[in-house]
Design a protein around this motif. Structure first.
Motif, mmCIF file in Angstrom:
data_model
loop_
_atom_site.group_PDB
_atom_site.id
_atom_site.type_symbol
_atom_site.label_atom_id
_atom_site.label_comp_id
_atom_site.label_asym_id
_atom_site.label_seq_id
_atom_site.Cartn_x
_atom_site.Cartn_y
_atom_site.Cartn_z
ATOM 1 N N ASP A 48 0.860 -1.173 0.000
ATOM 2 C CA ASP A 48 0.000 0.000 0.000
ATOM 3 C C ASP A 48 0.911 1.242 0.000
ATOM 4 O O ASP A 48 2.123 1.116 0.093
ATOM 5 C CB ASP A 48 -0.871 -0.015 1.263
ATOM 6 N N THR A 49 0.287 2.415 -0.059
ATOM 7 C CA THR A 49 1.050 3.670 -0.095
ATOM 8 C C THR A 49 2.102 3.755 1.012
ATOM 9 O O THR A 49 3.207 4.233 0.788
ATOM 10 C CB THR A 49 0.073 4.867 0.047
ATOM 11 N N ASN A 50 1.727 3.291 2.195
ATOM 12 C CA ASN A 50 2.654 3.392 3.332
ATOM 13 C C ASN A 50 3.056 2.034 3.890
ATOM 14 O O ASN A 50 3.517 1.947 5.018
ATOM 15 C CB ASN A 50 2.003 4.218 4.452
ATOM 16 N N ASP A 51 2.887 1.011 3.108
ATOM 17 C CA ASP A 51 3.175 -0.329 3.618
ATOM 18 C C ASP A 51 4.121 -1.069 2.671
ATOM 19 O O ASP A 51 3.709 -1.533 1.597
ATOM 20 C CB ASP A 51 1.846 -1.093 3.784
ATOM 21 N N TYR A 52 5.365 -1.154 3.099
ATOM 22 C CA TYR A 52 6.394 -1.834 2.313
ATOM 23 C C TYR A 52 7.090 -2.853 3.211
ATOM 24 O O TYR A 52 7.169 -2.662 4.420
ATOM 25 C CB TYR A 52 7.445 -0.830 1.810
ATOM 26 N N CYS A 53 7.583 -3.905 2.613
ATOM 27 C CA CYS A 53 8.345 -4.892 3.377
ATOM 28 C C CYS A 53 9.646 -5.165 2.620
ATOM 29 O O CYS A 53 9.620 -5.555 1.450
ATOM 30 C CB CYS A 53 7.539 -6.178 3.541
ATOM 31 N N ALA A 54 10.768 -4.930 3.302
ATOM 32 C CA ALA A 54 12.088 -5.134 2.690
ATOM 33 C C ALA A 54 12.756 -6.322 3.361
ATOM 34 O O ALA A 54 12.817 -6.391 4.592
ATOM 35 C CB ALA A 54 12.942 -3.879 2.867
ATOM 36 N N MET A 55 13.207 -7.266 2.577
ATOM 37 C CA MET A 55 13.841 -8.455 3.159
ATOM 38 C C MET A 55 15.037 -8.917 2.350
ATOM 39 O O MET A 55 15.114 -8.692 1.145
ATOM 40 C CB MET A 55 12.820 -9.567 3.321
#
Ligand code: FES
Length: 146
Positions: free
Chosen positions: A80-87
């Motif tokens: 979403d606009t403010n929902d990111y997941c970095a792995m």
């Protein structure tokens, strides 16, 4: 050409066409980008996710970021606009580099599977992926590598 030969030829032609289109689509959505690290943050412009189709704006599900000082690439999913997941794209079993398939990361070495949030779904790995905190500042994702 008889009916059987015709169907066989068409079938292989269709399969080749579908495989080609699928391959091209996956290449377009899984671009690997090289981005700068400043202090201990990997800086990724949000615009890296944008796909402009005429007046319509769409977003890539994920992008893969690399930098020469990283041991492996980092995969960043956008939810979403403010929902990111970095792995980290490094398997927690024996450290093989993972591959992204849609909403999953898979290990080519022994088959472990992780979700797009880095959660272990299938072993032999027995822990989740390493994730990095993501902050958003001035339309730039700051992925903390600390
Ligand atoms: S290194 Fe990934 S499953 Fe073994």
């Amino acid at each position: 050409m008889n009916r059987k030969q015709f169907l066989k030829t068409c079938g292989f032609g269709c399969l080749a066409g579908i495989a080609g289109v699928t391959l091209l689509q996956s290449c377009a959505s899984s671009q690997i980008l090289s981005r700068e690290i400043k202090d201990s943050d990997l800086l990724v412009p949000i615009s890296d996710f944008i796909i402009q189709k005429g007046t319509k704006t769409e977003f890539k599900k994920y992008i893969i970021i690399q930098n020469e000082i990283l041991k492996a690439p980092i995969c960043v999913y956008r939810f979403d606009t403010n929902d990111y997941c970095a792995m980290f794209m490094l398997c927690t079993h024996q450290g093989a580099e993972l591959q992204v398939f849609g909403d999953k990361l898979q290990c080519p070495a022994h088959g472990s599977e992780f979700s797009n949030r880095g959660i272990l779904e299938n072993g032999p790995a027995n822990t989740d992926l390493r994730k990095f905190p993501v902050a958003i500042e001035n339309n730039i994702l700051k992925i903390s590598l600390k």
